[in-house]
Design an enzyme around this catalytic site. Structure first.
Site, PDB file in Angstrom:
ATOM      1  N   HIS A  26      49.124  -6.907 -60.242  1.00  0.00           N
ATOM      2  CA  HIS A  26      49.289  -5.827 -59.259  1.00  0.00           C
ATOM      3  C   HIS A  26      48.906  -4.471 -59.863  1.00  0.00           C
ATOM      4  O   HIS A  26      48.271  -3.657 -59.209  1.00  0.00           O
ATOM      5  CB  HIS A  26      50.735  -5.817 -58.774  1.00  0.00           C
ATOM      6  CG  HIS A  26      51.016  -4.804 -57.714  1.00  0.00           C
ATOM      7  ND1 HIS A  26      50.425  -4.849 -56.468  1.00  0.00           N
ATOM      8  CD2 HIS A  26      51.793  -3.693 -57.720  1.00  0.00           C
ATOM      9  CE1 HIS A  26      50.842  -3.828 -55.754  1.00  0.00           C
ATOM     10  NE2 HIS A  26      51.664  -3.105 -56.489  1.00  0.00           N
ATOM     11  N   CYS A  65      38.909  -8.417 -54.150  1.00  0.00           N
ATOM     12  CA  CYS A  65      39.524  -7.889 -52.922  1.00  0.00           C
ATOM     13  C   CYS A  65      39.770  -6.399 -53.132  1.00  0.00           C
ATOM     14  O   CYS A  65      39.456  -5.859 -54.185  1.00  0.00           O
ATOM     15  CB  CYS A  65      40.823  -8.657 -52.679  1.00  0.00           C
ATOM     16  SG  CYS A  65      41.501  -8.438 -51.038  1.00  0.00           S
ATOM     17  N   LYS A 102      52.103  -8.292 -45.293  1.00  0.00           N
ATOM     18  CA  LYS A 102      53.333  -8.873 -44.715  1.00  0.00           C
ATOM     19  C   LYS A 102      53.804  -8.104 -43.488  1.00  0.00           C
ATOM     20  O   LYS A 102      54.424  -8.666 -42.598  1.00  0.00           O
ATOM     21  CB  LYS A 102      54.450  -8.940 -45.760  1.00  0.00           C
ATOM     22  CG  LYS A 102      54.917  -7.564 -46.246  1.00  0.00           C
ATOM     23  CD  LYS A 102      55.936  -7.630 -47.343  1.00  0.00           C
ATOM     24  CE  LYS A 102      55.385  -7.921 -48.687  1.00  0.00           C
ATOM     25  NZ  LYS A 102      54.334  -7.003 -49.201  1.00  0.00           N
ATOM     26  N   HIS A 152      41.460 -11.358 -47.054  1.00  0.00           N
ATOM     27  CA  HIS A 152      41.001 -12.705 -47.403  1.00  0.00           C
ATOM     28  C   HIS A 152      41.674 -13.197 -48.698  1.00  0.00           C
ATOM     29  O   HIS A 152      42.457 -12.480 -49.312  1.00  0.00           O
ATOM     30  CB  HIS A 152      39.482 -12.715 -47.538  1.00  0.00           C
ATOM     31  CG  HIS A 152      38.981 -11.765 -48.580  1.00  0.00           C
ATOM     32  ND1 HIS A 152      38.998 -10.401 -48.407  1.00  0.00           N
ATOM     33  CD2 HIS A 152      38.481 -11.978 -49.815  1.00  0.00           C
ATOM     34  CE1 HIS A 152      38.511  -9.824 -49.493  1.00  0.00           C
ATOM     35  NE2 HIS A 152      38.195 -10.759 -50.366  1.00  0.00           N
ATOM     36  N   LYS A 205      47.781 -19.705 -57.558  1.00  0.00           N
ATOM     37  CA  LYS A 205      47.023 -18.439 -57.478  1.00  0.00           C
ATOM     38  C   LYS A 205      47.828 -17.329 -58.156  1.00  0.00           C
ATOM     39  O   LYS A 205      49.049 -17.246 -57.953  1.00  0.00           O
ATOM     40  CB  LYS A 205      46.777 -18.111 -56.007  1.00  0.00           C
ATOM     41  CG  LYS A 205      46.073 -16.789 -55.742  1.00  0.00           C
ATOM     42  CD  LYS A 205      45.875 -16.606 -54.243  1.00  0.00           C
ATOM     43  CE  LYS A 205      45.698 -15.177 -53.838  1.00  0.00           C
ATOM     44  NZ  LYS A 205      45.740 -14.978 -52.390  1.00  0.00           N
ATOM     45  N   THR A 240      46.119 -16.317 -48.931  1.00  0.00           N
ATOM     46  CA  THR A 240      47.584 -16.170 -48.878  1.00  0.00           C
ATOM     47  C   THR A 240      48.048 -14.749 -49.185  1.00  0.00           C
ATOM     48  O   THR A 240      47.397 -14.023 -49.938  1.00  0.00           O
ATOM     49  CB  THR A 240      48.237 -17.110 -49.920  1.00  0.00           C
ATOM     50  OG1 THR A 240      47.530 -16.955 -51.160  1.00  0.00           O
ATOM     51  CG2 THR A 240      48.170 -18.563 -49.482  1.00  0.00           C
ATOM     52  N   ARG A 241      49.212 -14.399 -48.630  1.00  0.00           N
ATOM     53  CA  ARG A 241      49.899 -13.155 -48.962  1.00  0.00           C
ATOM     54  C   ARG A 241      51.406 -13.440 -49.013  1.00  0.00           C
ATOM     55  O   ARG A 241      51.913 -14.255 -48.234  1.00  0.00           O
ATOM     56  CB  ARG A 241      49.657 -12.075 -47.898  1.00  0.00           C
ATOM     57  CG  ARG A 241      48.213 -11.580 -47.790  1.00  0.00           C
ATOM     58  CD  ARG A 241      47.796 -10.766 -49.007  1.00  0.00           C
ATOM     59  NE  ARG A 241      46.462 -10.190 -48.897  1.00  0.00           N
ATOM     60  CZ  ARG A 241      45.333 -10.783 -49.280  1.00  0.00           C
ATOM     61  NH1 ARG A 241      45.362 -12.004 -49.783  1.00  0.00           N
ATOM     62  NH2 ARG A 241      44.169 -10.159 -49.172  1.00  0.00           N
TER      63      ARG A 241
HETATM   64  C1  LIG Z   1      44.318  -9.291 -54.086  1.00  0.00           C
HETATM   65  C2  LIG Z   1      45.260  -8.766 -53.036  1.00  0.00           C
HETATM   66  C3  LIG Z   1      46.521  -9.300 -52.930  1.00  0.00           C
HETATM   67  C4  LIG Z   1      47.417  -8.816 -51.993  1.00  0.00           C
HETATM   68  N1  LIG Z   1      48.653  -9.382 -51.891  1.00  0.00           N
HETATM   69  C5  LIG Z   1      49.497  -8.996 -50.930  1.00  0.00           C
HETATM   70  C6  LIG Z   1      50.715  -9.670 -50.725  1.00  0.00           C
HETATM   71  O1  LIG Z   1      51.015 -10.653 -51.416  1.00  0.00           O
HETATM   72  N2  LIG Z   1      51.523  -9.240 -49.733  1.00  0.00           N
HETATM   73  C7  LIG Z   1      51.193  -8.182 -48.948  1.00  0.00           C
HETATM   74  O2  LIG Z   1      52.001  -7.834 -48.089  1.00  0.00           O
HETATM   75  N3  LIG Z   1      50.029  -7.532 -49.086  1.00  0.00           N
HETATM   76  C8  LIG Z   1      49.179  -7.895 -50.059  1.00  0.00           C
HETATM   77  N4  LIG Z   1      47.966  -7.281 -50.201  1.00  0.00           N
HETATM   78  C9  LIG Z   1      47.638  -6.115 -49.380  1.00  0.00           C
HETATM   79  C10 LIG Z   1      47.160  -6.457 -47.987  1.00  0.00           C
HETATM   80  O3  LIG Z   1      46.266  -7.532 -48.007  1.00  0.00           O
HETATM   81  C11 LIG Z   1      46.539  -5.201 -47.366  1.00  0.00           C
HETATM   82  O4  LIG Z   1      47.471  -4.150 -47.453  1.00  0.00           O
HETATM   83  C12 LIG Z   1      46.172  -5.411 -45.903  1.00  0.00           C
HETATM   84  O5  LIG Z   1      45.319  -6.511 -45.755  1.00  0.00           O
HETATM   85  C13 LIG Z   1      45.506  -4.148 -45.372  1.00  0.00           C
HETATM   86  O6  LIG Z   1      45.044  -4.382 -44.058  1.00  0.00           O
HETATM   87  P1  LIG Z   1      44.059  -3.377 -43.299  1.00  0.00           P
HETATM   88  O7  LIG Z   1      44.112  -3.724 -41.887  1.00  0.00           O
HETATM   89  O8  LIG Z   1      44.342  -1.977 -43.733  1.00  0.00           O
HETATM   90  O9  LIG Z   1      42.619  -3.699 -43.918  1.00  0.00           O
HETATM   91  P2  LIG Z   1      41.558  -4.826 -43.448  1.00  0.00           P
HETATM   92  O10 LIG Z   1      42.251  -6.090 -43.154  1.00  0.00           O
HETATM   93  O11 LIG Z   1      40.507  -4.821 -44.501  1.00  0.00           O
HETATM   94  O12 LIG Z   1      40.990  -4.260 -42.098  1.00  0.00           O
HETATM   95  C14 LIG Z   1      40.166  -3.123 -42.008  1.00  0.00           C
HETATM   96  C15 LIG Z   1      39.060  -3.476 -41.043  1.00  0.00           C
HETATM   97  O13 LIG Z   1      38.344  -2.298 -40.684  1.00  0.00           O
HETATM   98  C16 LIG Z   1      37.001  -2.664 -40.478  1.00  0.00           C
HETATM   99  N5  LIG Z   1      36.176  -1.453 -40.556  1.00  0.00           N
HETATM  100  C17 LIG Z   1      36.094  -0.560 -41.566  1.00  0.00           C
HETATM  101  N6  LIG Z   1      35.226   0.416 -41.252  1.00  0.00           N
HETATM  102  C18 LIG Z   1      34.767   0.151 -40.022  1.00  0.00           C
HETATM  103  C19 LIG Z   1      33.833   0.797 -39.158  1.00  0.00           C
HETATM  104  N7  LIG Z   1      33.192   1.924 -39.486  1.00  0.00           N
HETATM  105  N8  LIG Z   1      33.590   0.230 -37.962  1.00  0.00           N
HETATM  106  C20 LIG Z   1      34.216  -0.910 -37.574  1.00  0.00           C
HETATM  107  N9  LIG Z   1      35.102  -1.560 -38.363  1.00  0.00           N
HETATM  108  C21 LIG Z   1      35.368  -1.033 -39.558  1.00  0.00           C
HETATM  109  C22 LIG Z   1      36.738  -3.660 -41.600  1.00  0.00           C
HETATM  110  O14 LIG Z   1      35.621  -4.472 -41.353  1.00  0.00           O
HETATM  111  C23 LIG Z   1      38.044  -4.437 -41.621  1.00  0.00           C
HETATM  112  O15 LIG Z   1      37.981  -5.621 -40.854  1.00  0.00           O
HETATM  113  C24 LIG Z   1      47.037  -7.756 -51.137  1.00  0.00           C
HETATM  114  C25 LIG Z   1      45.746  -7.228 -51.217  1.00  0.00           C
HETATM  115  C26 LIG Z   1      44.867  -7.736 -52.140  1.00  0.00           C
HETATM  116  C27 LIG Z   1      43.484  -7.168 -52.204  1.00  0.00           C
END
Ligand SMILES: Cc1cc2nc3c(=O)[nH]c(=O)nc-3n(C[C@H](O)[C@H](O)[C@H](O)COP(=O)(O)OP(=O)(O)OC[C@H]3O[C@@H](n4cnc5c(N)ncnc54)[C@H](O)[C@@H]3O)c2cc1C
Length: 382
Positions: free
Chosen positions: A270, A317, A350, A47, A266, A50-51
């Site tokens: 990091h 986040c 990304k 959330h 924004k 943007t990324r």
């Molecule tokens: C402030 C911030 C800025 C960032 N900026 C960048 C950027 O500019 N560029 C970039 O490339 N990346 C960036 N990132 C990193 C990027 O956002 C993350 O690496 C990416 O979103 C990770 O995705 P994910 O699928 O691992 O996690 P998520 O998108 O959080 O997905 C995990 C999912 O698992 C679900 N879940 C967990 N446990 C369970 C369970 N027991 N049962 C069912 N569901 C479950 C959760 O509800 C969630 O929906 C940033 C991150 C942050 C916090």
């Protein structure tokens, strides 16, 4: 009672999982996506609107081909859904000459024939009057990179996956997973589901989930981070005039975005101040701590002369870190039909489009199409 059999169940349908479910469904697999919330949502890591997406990668050359594939897949998703998901604002990385990330970025650009412009500080000032970087700084500018609208991306993959026949089960936490040689059973309060393969993409809860599958020593650290929005006082920060950025400054590493849709500029830090997540993983809202946003306000005051350094909006986040800040993209050592995507260490979004494709292939037993030797489980769990 006989359980309904899926080809693949995705546990955690956030950034990576939603994309993986889409790619599995696109490959013709009977797909079930399960999430504890209703994605996109504000309890994970995708959330905050943007990324950044950038191509010539400074953090390891293995990433660059994946970034290029990811960009192509984001364009594909835009075409398929008819939605705008990517803004080509350009991306500027800057720091002291010879800094590791800048050097690596240039090497990656050269290796892959990517158009990266190298600019000195006066050239940067001329092109982006909204910036006041140190005189000694050098910048690397990628005009065809930019900004992904992260929540819109997750929503687009969700809608596209469902349109392809995938089933989405929101607001359903997975309580237990029972793997066996032929597949796995996934237990939730809503019922138990069975599939021939699994994709585990649980974001900040990946560590405890992997521990339940016998991978006890995974050093995955969820950290609370904050980002803030600031009011621009000039037109210099509009997306057609100002790039997404990552600056290696004496105060720390700062990233940020132009003023998209009038929401403000924004910025985030990091590195630096981080707070481990509480045991229950609940994300404490922005403003919980007195110093939330203090670093970014100081950064804006010093380096962005046309921006009012008062926080107009903030968000908290999660980064889920590995010790080397590289991802985990691998198969479970005992259950090769379980694909694992975890530890995206604050730079994963990304790649979500490409990582989803990779994870869907790993779960199906196919060749992932990329060298994944940087991303193995056994580097932490020999
Ligand atoms: C402030 C911030 C800025 C960032 N900026 C960048 C950027 O500019 N560029 C970039 O490339 N990346 C960036 N990132 C990193 C990027 O956002 C993350 O690496 C990416 O979103 C990770 O995705 P994910 O699928 O691992 O996690 P998520 O998108 O959080 O997905 C995990 C999912 O698992 C679900 N879940 C967990 N446990 C369970 C369970 N027991 N049962 C069912 N569901 C479950 C959760 O509800 C969630 O929906 C940033 C991150 C942050 C916090």
């Amino acid at each position: 009672m006989e359980l309904e059999l899926y080809d693949v169940i995705v546990v955690g349908a956030g950034a990576m999982g939603m994309s993986a479910g889409y790619h599995a469904a696109r490959a013709g697999r009977r797909t079930l996506l399960i999430d504890a919330y209703d994605p996109p949502h504000a309890q994970g890591t995708h959330h905050g609107e943007t990324r950044i997406i950038r191509h010539a990668y400074g953090e390891g050359r293995a990433y660059t081909p994946m970034a290029l594939r990811a960009q192509a897949l984001w364009y594909e998703l835009e075409r398929e859904t008819g939605r705008r998901l990517f803004l080509e604002t350009g991306f500027l990385q800057a720091g002291e000459p010879g800094s590791r990330m800048l050097t690596e970025m240039q090497v990656s650009a050269k290796e892959h024939g990517l158009p990266v412009e190298v600019l000195d500080s006066s050239e940067m000032k001329l092109r982006w009057p909204g910036l006041a970087l140190p005189e000694s700084f050098v910048g690397c500018y990628e005009a065809d990179s930019g900004v992904l609208l992260s929540e819109a991306c997750v929503q687009a993959y969700r809608d596209a996956a469902v349109a392809l026949g995938a089933t989405m089960l929101p607001n359903t936490p997975v309580i237990a997973i029972h793997p066996d040689a032929e597949g796995a059973e996934v237990v939730t309060a809503a019922g138990t589901y069975r599939a021939k393969s699994l994709i585990l993409t649980a974001g900040k809860f990946a560590g405890p989930m992997l521990a339940k599958l016998g991978l006890n020593e995974m050093p995955l650290s969820p950290l609370r981070k904050t980002v803030e929005w600031f009011k621009p006082l000039t037109e210099d920060y509009s997306p057609d005039r100002f790039p997404a950025f990552l600056f290696d400054l004496p105060e720390g590493i700062f990233f940020g975005f132009p003023d998209i849709s009038g929401e403000g500029v924004k910025a985030g830090r990091h590195d630096g101040l981080v707070r481990p997540m509480p045991e229950d993983g609940v994300l404490l809202p922005h403003g919980t701590f007195e110093d939330d946003g203090r670093d970014c306000a100081a950064y804006v005051a010093r380096y962005m002369p046309g921006v009012e350094p008062t926080i107009i909006k903030g968000s908290s986040c999660t980064y889920t870190m590995t010790p080397d800040e590289h991802f985990i993209l691998d198969r479970h050592p005992d259950y090769p039909h379980i694909a694992i995507g975890a530890g995206f260490s604050g730079h994963g979004f990304k790649f979500a489009s490409a990582n989803g494709e990779i994870l869907a292939k790993l779960a199906a037993g196919d060749d992932p199409g990329f060298d994944l030797s940087l991303f193995t489980l056994h580097r932490f769990n020999p």
